[in-house]
Design an enzyme around this catalytic site. Structure first.
Site, mmCIF file in Angstrom:
data_model
loop_
_atom_site.group_PDB
_atom_site.id
_atom_site.type_symbol
_atom_site.label_atom_id
_atom_site.label_comp_id
_atom_site.label_asym_id
_atom_site.label_seq_id
_atom_site.Cartn_x
_atom_site.Cartn_y
_atom_site.Cartn_z
ATOM 1 N N HIS A 206 0.813 -1.213 0.000
ATOM 2 C CA HIS A 206 0.000 0.000 0.000
ATOM 3 C C HIS A 206 0.852 1.272 0.000
ATOM 4 N N TYR B 196 1.638 5.093 -2.536
ATOM 5 C CA TYR B 196 1.870 6.488 -2.153
ATOM 6 C C TYR B 196 3.275 6.932 -2.495
ATOM 7 N N HIS C 282 -9.295 0.641 -11.565
ATOM 8 C CA HIS C 282 -8.938 1.644 -10.537
ATOM 9 C C HIS C 282 -7.473 2.038 -10.659
ATOM 10 N N PHE C 283 -6.574 1.037 -10.750
ATOM 11 C CA PHE C 283 -5.180 1.483 -10.719
ATOM 12 C C PHE C 283 -4.647 1.898 -12.086
ATOM 13 N N HIS C 284 -5.385 1.606 -13.153
ATOM 14 C CA HIS C 284 -4.950 2.239 -14.402
ATOM 15 C C HIS C 284 -5.360 3.715 -14.433
ATOM 16 N N ARG D 247 -10.022 -10.252 -12.766
ATOM 17 C CA ARG D 247 -8.716 -9.763 -13.196
ATOM 18 C C ARG D 247 -7.762 -10.952 -13.298
ATOM 19 N N ARG D 248 -6.582 -10.728 -13.831
ATOM 20 C CA ARG D 248 -5.532 -11.741 -13.889
ATOM 21 C C ARG D 248 -6.047 -13.054 -14.458
HETATM 22 FE FE1 HAS Z 1 -5.867 2.118 -4.593
HETATM 23 C C1 HAS Z 1 -6.083 -1.310 -4.949
HETATM 24 C C2 HAS Z 1 -8.084 2.022 -1.986
HETATM 25 C C3 HAS Z 1 -5.472 5.529 -4.089
HETATM 26 C C4 HAS Z 1 -3.097 2.101 -6.649
HETATM 27 N N1 HAS Z 1 -4.813 0.673 -5.631
HETATM 28 C C5 HAS Z 1 -5.072 -0.672 -5.650
HETATM 29 C C6 HAS Z 1 -4.100 -1.346 -6.478
HETATM 30 C C7 HAS Z 1 -3.225 -0.377 -6.925
HETATM 31 C C8 HAS Z 1 -3.700 0.881 -6.385
HETATM 32 C C9 HAS Z 1 -2.006 -0.584 -7.810
HETATM 33 O O1 HAS Z 1 -9.223 -0.108 -0.105
HETATM 34 C C10 HAS Z 1 -4.099 -2.833 -6.818
HETATM 35 C C11 HAS Z 1 -3.088 -3.663 -6.144
HETATM 36 C C12 HAS Z 1 -3.229 -5.088 -6.601
HETATM 37 O O2 HAS Z 1 -2.564 -5.456 -7.608
HETATM 38 O O3 HAS Z 1 -4.020 -5.820 -6.017
HETATM 39 N N2 HAS Z 1 -6.682 3.516 -3.310
HETATM 40 C C13 HAS Z 1 -7.584 3.263 -2.345
HETATM 41 C C14 HAS Z 1 -7.958 4.519 -1.665
HETATM 42 C C15 HAS Z 1 -7.225 5.511 -2.285
HETATM 43 C C16 HAS Z 1 -6.412 4.868 -3.291
HETATM 44 C C17 HAS Z 1 -8.930 4.693 -0.546
HETATM 45 N N3 HAS Z 1 -4.566 3.539 -5.256
HETATM 46 C C18 HAS Z 1 -4.564 4.872 -4.908
HETATM 47 C C19 HAS Z 1 -3.456 5.541 -5.563
HETATM 48 C C20 HAS Z 1 -2.776 4.568 -6.275
HETATM 49 C C21 HAS Z 1 -3.493 3.322 -6.078
HETATM 50 C C22 HAS Z 1 -3.140 7.005 -5.393
HETATM 51 C C23 HAS Z 1 -1.566 4.662 -7.119
HETATM 52 C C24 HAS Z 1 -0.923 5.751 -7.397
HETATM 53 N N4 HAS Z 1 -6.916 0.651 -3.685
HETATM 54 C C25 HAS Z 1 -7.721 0.809 -2.603
HETATM 55 C C26 HAS Z 1 -8.195 -0.514 -2.135
HETATM 56 C C27 HAS Z 1 -7.623 -1.477 -2.982
HETATM 57 C C28 HAS Z 1 -6.829 -0.706 -3.935
HETATM 58 C C29 HAS Z 1 -9.096 -0.816 -1.013
HETATM 59 C C30 HAS Z 1 -7.777 -3.000 -2.917
HETATM 60 C C31 HAS Z 1 -8.917 -3.442 -3.750
HETATM 61 C C32 HAS Z 1 -9.023 -4.931 -3.854
HETATM 62 O O4 HAS Z 1 -10.106 -5.449 -3.580
HETATM 63 O O5 HAS Z 1 -8.031 -5.608 -4.197
HETATM 64 C C33 HAS Z 1 -7.240 6.979 -1.879
HETATM 65 O O6 HAS Z 1 -5.943 7.362 -1.500
HETATM 66 C C34 HAS Z 1 -7.763 7.911 -2.944
HETATM 67 C C35 HAS Z 1 -7.864 9.361 -2.428
HETATM 68 C C36 HAS Z 1 -8.020 10.356 -3.551
HETATM 69 C C37 HAS Z 1 -9.013 11.240 -3.689
HETATM 70 C C38 HAS Z 1 -9.026 12.178 -4.872
HETATM 71 C C39 HAS Z 1 -8.534 13.613 -4.551
HETATM 72 C C40 HAS Z 1 -8.440 14.422 -5.829
HETATM 73 C C41 HAS Z 1 -7.384 15.211 -6.210
HETATM 74 C C42 HAS Z 1 -7.388 15.856 -7.578
HETATM 75 C C43 HAS Z 1 -7.905 17.276 -7.544
HETATM 76 C C44 HAS Z 1 -8.087 17.799 -8.967
HETATM 77 C C45 HAS Z 1 -7.957 19.106 -9.338
HETATM 78 C C46 HAS Z 1 -8.206 19.487 -10.758
HETATM 79 C C47 HAS Z 1 -7.603 20.205 -8.391
HETATM 80 C C48 HAS Z 1 -10.127 11.354 -2.696
HETATM 81 C C49 HAS Z 1 -6.170 15.442 -5.347
HETATM 82 C C50 HAS Z 1 -9.668 19.842 -10.927
HETATM 83 C C51 HAS Z 1 -9.893 20.929 -11.938
HETATM 84 C C52 HAS Z 1 -11.088 21.192 -12.547
HETATM 85 C C53 HAS Z 1 -11.222 22.308 -13.535
HETATM 86 C C54 HAS Z 1 -12.309 20.345 -12.231
HETATM 87 C C1 HEM Z 2 -2.430 -4.970 -15.700
HETATM 88 C C2 HEM Z 2 -2.948 -2.986 -20.100
HETATM 89 C C3 HEM Z 2 -0.117 0.753 -18.792
HETATM 90 C C4 HEM Z 2 0.266 -1.136 -14.354
HETATM 91 C C5 HEM Z 2 -2.844 -4.743 -17.000
HETATM 92 C C6 HEM Z 2 -3.721 -5.604 -17.761
HETATM 93 C C7 HEM Z 2 -3.881 -5.037 -18.989
HETATM 94 C C8 HEM Z 2 -3.099 -3.826 -19.014
HETATM 95 C C9 HEM Z 2 -4.706 -5.558 -20.139
HETATM 96 C C10 HEM Z 2 -4.155 -6.968 -17.300
HETATM 97 C C11 HEM Z 2 -5.465 -7.253 -16.835
HETATM 98 C C12 HEM Z 2 -5.566 -8.599 -16.170
HETATM 99 O O1 HEM Z 2 -5.544 -9.672 -16.834
HETATM 100 O O2 HEM Z 2 -5.743 -8.608 -14.963
HETATM 101 C C13 HEM Z 2 -2.153 -1.854 -20.141
HETATM 102 C C14 HEM Z 2 -1.858 -1.095 -21.337
HETATM 103 C C15 HEM Z 2 -1.063 -0.042 -20.967
HETATM 104 C C16 HEM Z 2 -0.865 -0.145 -19.536
HETATM 105 C C17 HEM Z 2 -2.343 -1.440 -22.723
HETATM 106 C C18 HEM Z 2 -0.463 1.043 -21.819
HETATM 107 C C19 HEM Z 2 0.150 0.799 -22.927
HETATM 108 C C20 HEM Z 2 0.199 0.583 -17.460
HETATM 109 C C21 HEM Z 2 0.995 1.512 -16.697
HETATM 110 C C22 HEM Z 2 1.088 0.980 -15.432
HETATM 111 C C23 HEM Z 2 0.364 -0.286 -15.428
HETATM 112 C C24 HEM Z 2 1.584 2.825 -17.219
HETATM 113 C C25 HEM Z 2 1.785 1.513 -14.212
HETATM 114 C C26 HEM Z 2 2.618 2.507 -14.166
HETATM 115 C C27 HEM Z 2 -0.375 -2.357 -14.364
HETATM 116 C C28 HEM Z 2 -0.380 -3.266 -13.246
HETATM 117 C C29 HEM Z 2 -1.164 -4.376 -13.640
HETATM 118 C C30 HEM Z 2 -1.623 -4.118 -14.980
HETATM 119 C C31 HEM Z 2 0.299 -3.046 -11.891
HETATM 120 C C32 HEM Z 2 -1.519 -5.570 -12.764
HETATM 121 C C33 HEM Z 2 -0.714 -6.760 -13.001
HETATM 122 C C34 HEM Z 2 -1.253 -7.895 -12.164
HETATM 123 O O3 HEM Z 2 -2.458 -8.006 -11.913
HETATM 124 O O4 HEM Z 2 -0.402 -8.682 -11.740
HETATM 125 N N1 HEM Z 2 -2.475 -3.664 -17.776
HETATM 126 N N2 HEM Z 2 -1.552 -1.251 -19.080
HETATM 127 N N3 HEM Z 2 -0.173 -0.483 -16.678
HETATM 128 N N4 HEM Z 2 -1.125 -2.894 -15.395
HETATM 129 FE FE1 HEM Z 2 -1.343 -2.073 -17.211
HETATM 130 CU CU CU Z 3 -3.898 0.369 -0.920
#
Ligand code: HAS
Ligand code: HEM
Ligand code: CU
Length: 555
Positions: free
Chosen positions: A230, A234, A381-383, A446-447
């Site tokens: 996790h 961040y 979500h994470f894309h 997924r996967r």
């Molecule tokens: Fe997540 C799963 C919960 C944020 C990445 N997350 C993942 C996985 C990844 C990932 C890679 O609770 C999968 C891992 C795996 O392979 O199994 N995530 C959260 C929560 C947040 C969150 C509560 N995640 C992130 C961020 C990531 C990321 C950041 C990468 C960079 N996530 C989860 C949970 C799972 C999860 C469960 C597990 C799910 C499962 O079942 O497996 C929070 O931190 C999000 C807070 C963010 C906000 C948004 C604030 C908005 C901002 C932008 C402002 C925009 C402006 C522009 C100013 C509340 C700061 C506007 C302008 C205009 C003109 C409109």
């Molecule tokens: C998984 C496509 C870019 C991080 C996947 C999956 C697809 C995909 C189809 C697999 C879905 C599954 O079977 O579960 C793409 C394409 C991209 C792209 C077409 C752009 C060309 C990225 C980037 C990141 C990223 C930029 C991170 C910086 C991941 C991760 C997984 C994933 C962490 C999960 C692998 C796993 O479940 O073990 N992506 N993706 N991808 N992608 Fe991407």
């Molecule tokens: Cu997390």
């Protein structure tokens, strides 16, 4: 060709030696992005049923390569390069030579680990996905490769601390540069987080995969992984926030809304992002619901600094717009530099972060996670988070960072191609992540490689979304190729000076309370929170571990 930024002939060029260091990290990162992108587009095509993999390449082998190269390698190399660039610029114009040498050593170790790990994945000896969950058992050398990457990154982190401390010592009483402070928090988060994965790999996976011990405690290994996994997300987000807080205000001709608020939000991210790994294990048996509940509460706490970030960014945008004469509720929107890729790419990242974060809140809610866990919703979500908010911000940074460190200029042509590249990424991701979210709600896992489950009606329903995913993936891949082209073009762009864009806060230095830099206090609270959140559940896991698993090679 004119540069897109006015020339400042008297400005000092970026330190050449530091420039080489930064460049090596950034180019390595983008090499990983290219390879990871090839795997990504192939995966999308397989799942969409438009491609069968040739030459005995496995779907999960590709998925491992994609996850590792994108999530672990592209990000880490880019982040370290970016942090060193800003550190060099804000703490006196060059790195101490011991720091630079350490950073090169870190780079060497990480690069070696990456090459070794990638070879093992390509040899099909480590098809365990980027989370390398036990009881799937890879070649022991894959875990050794991970050790090289992590130890290399530690050495680079120590360099960041050393440079910061040196600056603080030689500027006693002064507030440290905001960029340097944020770089320290990012690497501190990384140090504390990687302790979990280091324990998992050194104490569990390496002895088990070499056959020195028979079995592995699976639940414990996954818990140690998510203790790291996790905060890992961040670790990707904090440098993104550095760009949003510190760089963007300069690029839009505005000022940082509040130095103190920015520091506070980084500290809160540091405190709360570690004791929350259980939100990835909500559906996992063996952890009692009370401890999951506690970590979910802490998960919702870590949302607060992201909301503070959103508030600060809006404030910066609006105040700078009004200073330029904008009127009405949204008049300031028009004053933003939409045609400057250095702003536009990270801005699209911010915009995407709103639905991305909302999806995270859904995941973190236990009952809703039961619906989406292990479905393509999570992949969607994470894309949006890492593969769009973070990746687009990193792309945006590269468009000025490469010129800064090579003493060249971003030309209008590359800027324009950059705008196109950003739009392509957003369109591709709209299709790919949008269909992942939707089909995930319909239950598609997924996967999982292509399958129709014997033409089960659910799988028939999913298929059009999988095809849309494949199309989105192809558009994204085109954007990856264009990004690489743009970087190569930047390396050959005309010579000239490019300013390192660092914003200035609106308030005077005295407005920032010094308690924000009392590290012993913040580290102390972090340790207490971690102990509260993890001690008892981990003890239960060790005591109730049972015989453990001897491991499987599932591929
Ligand atoms: Fe997540 C799963 C919960 C944020 C990445 N997350 C993942 C996985 C990844 C990932 C890679 O609770 C999968 C891992 C795996 O392979 O199994 N995530 C959260 C929560 C947040 C969150 C509560 N995640 C992130 C961020 C990531 C990321 C950041 C990468 C960079 N996530 C989860 C949970 C799972 C999860 C469960 C597990 C799910 C499962 O079942 O497996 C929070 O931190 C999000 C807070 C963010 C906000 C948004 C604030 C908005 C901002 C932008 C402002 C925009 C402006 C522009 C100013 C509340 C700061 C506007 C302008 C205009 C003109 C409109
Ligand atoms: C998984 C496509 C870019 C991080 C996947 C999956 C697809 C995909 C189809 C697999 C879905 C599954 O079977 O579960 C793409 C394409 C991209 C792209 C077409 C752009 C060309 C990225 C980037 C990141 C990223 C930029 C991170 C910086 C991941 C991760 C997984 C994933 C962490 C999960 C692998 C796993 O479940 O073990 N992506 N993706 N991808 N992608 Fe991407
Ligand atoms: Cu997390």
């Amino acid at each position: 060709m004119d540069p897109i930024q006015p020339q400042n002939a008297s400005a000092k060029p970026f330190d050449r030696r530091d420039g080489g260091l930064v460049l090596a990290h950034i180019l390595f990162a983008f090499g990983a992005l290219l390879l990871g992108g090839i795997a990504g587009v192939l995966q999308g095509m397989v799942r969409g049923g438009v491609l069968t993999l040739p030459a005995g390449i496995g779907y999960y082998q590709l998925l491992t390569a994609h996850g590792v190269l994108m999530a672990l390698i592209f990000t880490t190399f880019f982040i370290i390069g970016f942090l060193y660039s800003g550190l060099s610029h804000t703490t006196g114009g060059s790195l101490l030579s011991v720091v630079r040498r350490g950073a090169w050593a870190g780079f060497g170790l990480m690069a070696f680990g990456t090459v070794l790990g990638t070879i093992l994945i390509l040899l099909n000896k480590a098809t365990v996905l980027y989370t390398f969950y036990a009881p799937m058992k890879a070649s022991p050398y894959f875990y050794v490769a991970l050790v090289f990457v992590v130890v290399g990154s530690w050495i680079s982190g120590w360099g960041v601390f050393y440079q910061y401390r040196y600056w603080k010592k030689t500027h006693s009483g002064k507030l440290t540069p905001l960029f340097a402070f944020m770089a320290v928090i990012t690497m501190l988060l990384w140090q504390v987080a990687t302790l979990g994965v280091a324990a998992e790999v050194l104490l569990q996976l390496i002895p088990w995969s070499f056959g020195w011990v028979e079995t592995v405690n699976v639940l414990l290994s996954r818990t140690l992984f998510w203790y790291f996994g996790h905060p890992l997300v961040y670790f990707w987000l904090l440098p993104t926030y550095i760009c949003w807080y510190v760089i963007i205000p300069k690029l839009i001709g505005g000022r940082i809304y509040s130095d103190a608020l920015a520091r506070l939000s980084f500290l809160l991210l540091f405190l709360f992002s570690i004791p929350v790994g259980f939100h990835h294990q909500l559906m996992e048996p063996g952890i009692s619901s009370e401890w999951k509940f506690l970590q979910v509460i802490l998960t919702f706490m870590v949302v607060v600094p992201s909301l503070m970030t959103a508030f600060s960014l809006f404030a910066t945008f609006e105040l700078s717009g009004r200073a330029k004469g904008a009127t009405g509720l949204f008049g300031w929107v028009k004053t933003l530099p939409w045609k400057d890729v250095r702003f536009f790419a990270p801005f699209m990242g911010m915009l995407v972060f709103i639905p991305a974060g909302a999806g995270g809140l859904i995941n973190a809610s236990n009952q809703m996670d039961a619906v989406v866990h292990n479905t393509l919703w999570v992949t969607g979500h994470f894309h949006l988070t890492v593969a769009t908010s973070v990746a687009l911000t990193f792309f945006g940074i590269a468009y000025w960072l490469l010129p800064v460190v090579t003493n060249r200029v971003l030309t209008p042509r590359i800027n324009k191609l950059g705008l196109i590249q950003t739009i392509l990424w957003c369109v591709g991701m709209f299709f790919m992540s949008g269909s992942m979210h939707t089909v995930g709600l319909l239950g598609s896992p997924r996967r999982t490689a292509y399958t129709t489950y014997d033409n089960h009606p659910d799988a028939v329903l999913w298929m059009p979304y999988h095809v849309a995913m494949a199309i989105g993936g192809m558009i994204l891949f085109a954007a990856v190729l264009l990004m690489i082209y743009n970087l190569l073009a930047l390396l050959k762009a005309p010579k000239g000076h490019t300013d390192y864009p660092i914003g200035e806060p609106m308030e005077p230095e005295a407005a920032t309370p010094r308690i924000l830099e009392r590290w012993s206090l913040w580290l102390g609270i972090t340790v207490v929170l971690i102990l509260i959140a993890y001690t008892i559940p981990v003890m239960e896991m060790i005591q109730g571990g049972g015989p453990g698993s001897t491991g499987y090679k599932t591929w």
